[in-house]
Structure formats: C-alpha cells, structure tokens
Scaffold this active site. Structure first.
Site, PDB file in Angstrom:
ATOM      1  N   SER A 129     -11.577  -0.971  -1.863  1.00  0.00           N
ATOM      2  CA  SER A 129      -9.995  -1.509  -1.804  1.00  0.00           C
ATOM      3  C   SER A 129      -9.692  -2.781  -2.780  1.00  0.00           C
ATOM      4  CB  SER A 129      -9.884  -1.619  -0.320  1.00  0.00           C
ATOM      5  OG  SER A 129     -11.093  -2.291   0.309  1.00  0.00           O
TER       6      SER A 129
ATOM      7  N   ASP B  39     -14.548   7.170   2.916  1.00  0.00           N
ATOM      8  CA  ASP B  39     -13.295   6.899   3.378  1.00  0.00           C
ATOM      9  C   ASP B  39     -12.324   6.702   2.336  1.00  0.00           C
ATOM     10  OD1 ASP B  39     -11.106   4.953   4.164  1.00  0.00           O
ATOM     11  OD2 ASP B  39     -12.249   3.559   5.094  1.00  0.00           O
TER      12      ASP B  39
ATOM     13  N   ASN C 110       0.938  -1.222   0.163  1.00  0.00           N
ATOM     14  CA  ASN C 110       0.140  -0.109  -0.010  1.00  0.00           C
ATOM     15  C   ASN C 110       0.746   1.136   0.062  1.00  0.00           C
ATOM     16  OD1 ASN C 110      -2.352  -1.576   0.115  1.00  0.00           O
ATOM     17  ND2 ASN C 110      -2.150  -1.663   2.303  1.00  0.00           N
TER      18      ASN C 110
ATOM     19  N   HIS D 289     -15.031  -1.452   3.462  1.00  0.00           N
ATOM     20  CA  HIS D 289     -13.982  -2.269   4.254  1.00  0.00           C
ATOM     21  C   HIS D 289     -14.721  -3.088   5.643  1.00  0.00           C
ATOM     22  CE1 HIS D 289     -10.014  -2.393   6.482  1.00  0.00           C
ATOM     23  NE2 HIS D 289      -9.870  -2.673   5.491  1.00  0.00           N
TER      24      HIS D 289
ATOM     25  N   LYS E 166      -1.146   4.108   4.250  1.00  0.00           N
ATOM     26  CA  LYS E 166      -1.023   3.782   2.920  1.00  0.00           C
ATOM     27  C   LYS E 166      -0.006   4.655   2.079  1.00  0.00           C
ATOM     28  CE  LYS E 166      -4.664   0.614   3.410  1.00  0.00           C
ATOM     29  NZ  LYS E 166      -6.158   0.627   3.834  1.00  0.00           N
TER      30      LYS E 166
ATOM     31  N   GLU F  64     -16.572   4.065   0.143  1.00  0.00           N
ATOM     32  CA  GLU F  64     -15.139   4.426  -0.063  1.00  0.00           C
ATOM     33  C   GLU F  64     -15.019   5.443  -1.072  1.00  0.00           C
ATOM     34  OE1 GLU F  64     -12.882   0.775   0.099  1.00  0.00           O
ATOM     35  OE2 GLU F  64     -14.184   0.041   1.995  1.00  0.00           O
TER      36      GLU F  64
HETATM   37  C1  LIG Z   1      -6.554   0.010   5.224  1.00  0.00           C
HETATM   38  C2  LIG Z   1      -8.135   0.356   5.241  1.00  0.00           C
HETATM   39  C3  LIG Z   1      -8.527   0.915   6.465  1.00  0.00           C
HETATM   40  C4  LIG Z   1      -7.596   0.678   7.809  1.00  0.00           C
HETATM   41  O1  LIG Z   1      -6.701   1.547   7.948  1.00  0.00           O
HETATM   42  P1  LIG Z   1      -5.621   1.167   8.895  1.00  0.00           P
HETATM   43  O2  LIG Z   1      -5.042   2.289   9.294  1.00  0.00           O
HETATM   44  O3  LIG Z   1      -4.682   0.390   8.331  1.00  0.00           O
HETATM   45  O4  LIG Z   1      -6.291   0.611  10.304  1.00  0.00           O
HETATM   46  C5  LIG Z   1      -9.692   1.580   6.601  1.00  0.00           C
HETATM   47  N1  LIG Z   1     -10.366   1.637   5.538  1.00  0.00           N
HETATM   48  C6  LIG Z   1     -10.154   1.313   4.373  1.00  0.00           C
HETATM   49  C7  LIG Z   1     -11.038   1.598   3.081  1.00  0.00           C
HETATM   50  C8  LIG Z   1      -8.801   0.416   4.130  1.00  0.00           C
HETATM   51  O5  LIG Z   1      -8.409   0.182   2.908  1.00  0.00           O
END
Ligand SMILES: *Cc1c(COP(=O)(O)O)cnc(C)c1O
Length: 385
Positions: A183, A209, A47, A135, A243, A179
């Site tokens: 993802s 998100d 990521n 997610h 990420k 989102e």
């Molecule tokens: C990776 C991810 C998270 C979690 O984030 P972290 O900081 O790794 O806990 C939350 N939402 C989405 C859409 C993600 O891909």
C-alpha cells in the site's frame, strides 16, 4: 483543559513540531475532484481505483434494479444471529464461483478481516512470518494472536527462506503473510514464489491481502493472484471492497473447512453487526461487473507506467509496479510542503508520514484511478519535480 489532558497535549505538541500532527481533512467530493474553497483539485489520493465510486450511471443502474427487500440500511444483528440476509449468501456464492475456490466469507471491513482471521487460525504453536511493510491492520491481527511472529525485511525472500528452514521443525503451523500490491511502496509480491516456498513444507500456509489488487489486476479483475495464476494455491486469499470495488467490506477466498472454522472462531465476524444488506447488494452488483472493466484496468496501468517513469526520470528511487506511486522525499516537513505545492496547483495529493511509513521515508503518495485522463496526466507531469 482537564488536569489529565496536559499529558495528551504535550504529545500532540511534539507531533506538531516533527511535522507529524494529523487532522481529519474536510473532503467534499465532486466526482473525481475534491472541492475546496471554491476550487476543484484532481483527487490523486483516492482508493477509488476504477473510478466506480464516482460513477453516477453505475449507481443509478444499481438503484433502478434494487429489490425493496435489499434496500435495508441495517442488518440489525450479527451474521450468526439474524443478520445473515440472503444477499450475503448470494455474494459469497458468486465470489466462490468466480474465484474457483471452495468458498468465500465476507466481513465488515478489511480491518475486521485482518484483525480477525489471524488470531482465529493461530495459537502458541504457530509461527507467523510477515513482510516488514504489511498494513497496520495485519500488525494488529498479529498482536491479537497467540502466535509468535517474525517480520522479514520487505520482499526479502531469501531471508524468508532462511527463516522457514530454521524454524519449520519447531512449530505445528507457519503462516506467511503478505500483501500483493503493497500500500505504501506500490510494489508487487511474486506470489508464485511464495506458493513454491510454502509448498516445500506440509504445514506452511499463505495469507495474501489483495486490498490494492482486487478489481485492478488480472484479466477478470480478480487481483494479482489471478494475474500470476495462483488463486488456488493461496490458503487465505483476502481482499477489501472499500477501494477499487467502491463499496465497503472485505472477503477471504479459502477452503470450506477454513471458512467453517472462521465462522466458529473469528471474533470480528461473530461479535459485530453484519454489513447492511444494501451495501452487500451493491458489492455483489459491482463484483458482477468487474469482468467487463478490462479497459479501465488497462488505462489505469498505462497512466501508472507514465507516472512511474516520470518520477524515476526526476531521479527519485521508485519501487512501484502499480497504480500506487510514491514520491519519497524523506523528511516529514518537506513532504507536507510538497503536498501543499501540488494542491496549490490543482492536484489533491497527501503526504504520508511516520508511523504509517518508516522514519525518514515520508512521501507523497499518488494513487491513480481510471478516472484520471491522459490530459490530466499531461498537466501533472508538467509540474512534477
Ligand atoms: C485499506 C487496507 C485495509 C483495510 O481495509 P478497510 O476495508 O478499509 O478496513 C487492509 N489491508 C490493506 C493492505 C489495506 O490497504
């Protein structure tokens, strides 16, 4: 084995038979490669979308400028007690100014963010309308909340519209949750459309998100909301630092009143030790550099388009519109075998299986980074089939 353990062992055996048993892969990182058994595999499961985590120079320049006060590996407390070091305030101020929002609030991780915000801002008079493919951390947040939730079919905004018009009168509040870059499919939500839908009703809010959008999309790297010109219209504009930002933590950009409410009610903010100041300082450093990374974003966009085209040319259905490119093979065992094959040929790709993705849609998930060169892509596309 203890007598209680046979229950767990049987379930594990079942997972093994379905090809869905998971383990923690050893991962020794050598910049953009994974090193294993004396071999170097190009990491296509990272990521680290801008290649910043593997960027030694960037890290050195951060370390050189680091204030001793900030060089702390623990905050030793919640932010509500003594953990709120000044670097937190500086980061939140910088982010709010850059986003042009009233405020921002930083959390320990994306998981904390998604499991904390929704339970805090909802009650039994709230309806959550969430995309089917959000997610797991969002799902857990929904489970922890007192709200009623309906999941709409992935990116089916006609269904969302119907749900809104059918339910709006029965709830004090409705929150649409999505989102920006999804993802697992790598497709992108049309945020202005969602903004327009929520604006039809006075009591509907929008929660986005941007875990896979921040840093990567938008002229200044502020995410899909920047690219699509609607930062100000999103009530909870969330994202993560783990990420593209090469750090750890998460944020929401929102109105002041919502921030204050979260500080008072969000359990995953209140009852956890704040991130170490040194991490927050690094996040601030990276965020301050985002604007200058347009070239990396453009390169990432270009190689991503190449991969998507190649995957489609091989006859795969590929919904991706981003640097996350799935190659969906269906059955889990097949995904595992195919991943092994890519790994043998020098590309570190991992299979993604249920329950992370729906049954029958096991896949290889390519997640490209700006550190991948055009020559790397040539080699990858040669063996794609
Ligand atoms: C990776 C991810 C998270 C979690 O984030 P972290 O900081 O790794 O806990 C939350 N939402 C989405 C859409 C993600 O891909």
């Amino acid at each position: 084995m203890d007598t209680t353990d046979s229950y767990y062992q049987e379930i594990l055996d079942g997972l093994q038979q379905e090809g869905n048993l998971r383990s923690l892969p050893e991962a020794e990182h050598c910049e953009k490669w994974i090193c294993r058994d004396g071999e170097r595999l190009l990491n296509l499961s990272s990521n680290d979308y801008l290649g910043l985590a593997a960027d030694r120079q960037l890290r050195d320049s951060f370390m050189a400028g680091l204030d001793e006060e900030e060089f702390l590996f623990s905050s030793s407390s919640s932010r509500l007690l003594t953990g709120n070091f000044s670097v937190y305030t500086e980061l939140e101020k910088l982010m709010a100014e850059t986003f042009g929002t009233e405020s921002t609030l930083v959390f320990s991780s994306g998981y904390h963010m998604n499991t904390g915000i929704l339970p805090a801002v909802t009650d039994s008079h709230t309806l959550i309308l969430a995309d089917k493919l959000v997610h797991a951390s969002i799902i857990d947040g929904i489970r922890l909340s007192a709200a009623r939730c309906i999941r709409y079919r992935h990116q089916d905004y006609r269904q969302l519209e119907t749900l809104l018009s059918k339910n709006h009168a029965d709830y004090e509040r409705i929150i649409i949750v999505t989102e920006s870059v999804f993802s697992m499919d790598g497709d992108v939500a049309p945020l202005p459309l969602l903004v327009e839908m929520k604006k039809r009703y006075p009591h509907v809010m929008l929660y986005v998100d941007e875990a896979h959008g921040i840093g990567v999309r938008g002229k200044h790297g502020l995410g899909v909301a920047e690219e699509q010109g609607c930062i100000q219209d999103i009530d909870f504009l969330c994202g993560t630092f783990g990420k593209a930002m090469a750090s750890v933590g998460a944020y929401v950009a929102c109105r002041k009143v919502l921030r204050e409410f979260l500080v008072n009610r969000m359990r995953t903010l209140i009852f956890t030790t704040a991130l170490p100041p040194v991490n927050v300082a690094w996040t601030k450093f990276v965020f301050g550099h985002l604007d200058g990374l347009q070239e990396k974003r453009e390169h990432l966009a270009a190689i991503s388009a190449r991969l998507r085209d190649a995957v489609r040319a091989k006859g795969y259905d590929c919904p991706s519109e981003s640097h996350i490119v799935p190659l969906t093979v269906g059955e889990s065992g097949k995904a595992v075998l195919k991943a092994c094959e890519f790994q043998r040929k020098g590309f570190y790709v991992l299979p993604v299986r249920p329950p992370t993705v729906p049954e029958g849609t096991s896949r290889l998930r390519f997640s490209l980074t700006a550190a991948v060169t055009d020559e790397d892509m040539d080699r990858l596309l040669e063996i794609l089939d």
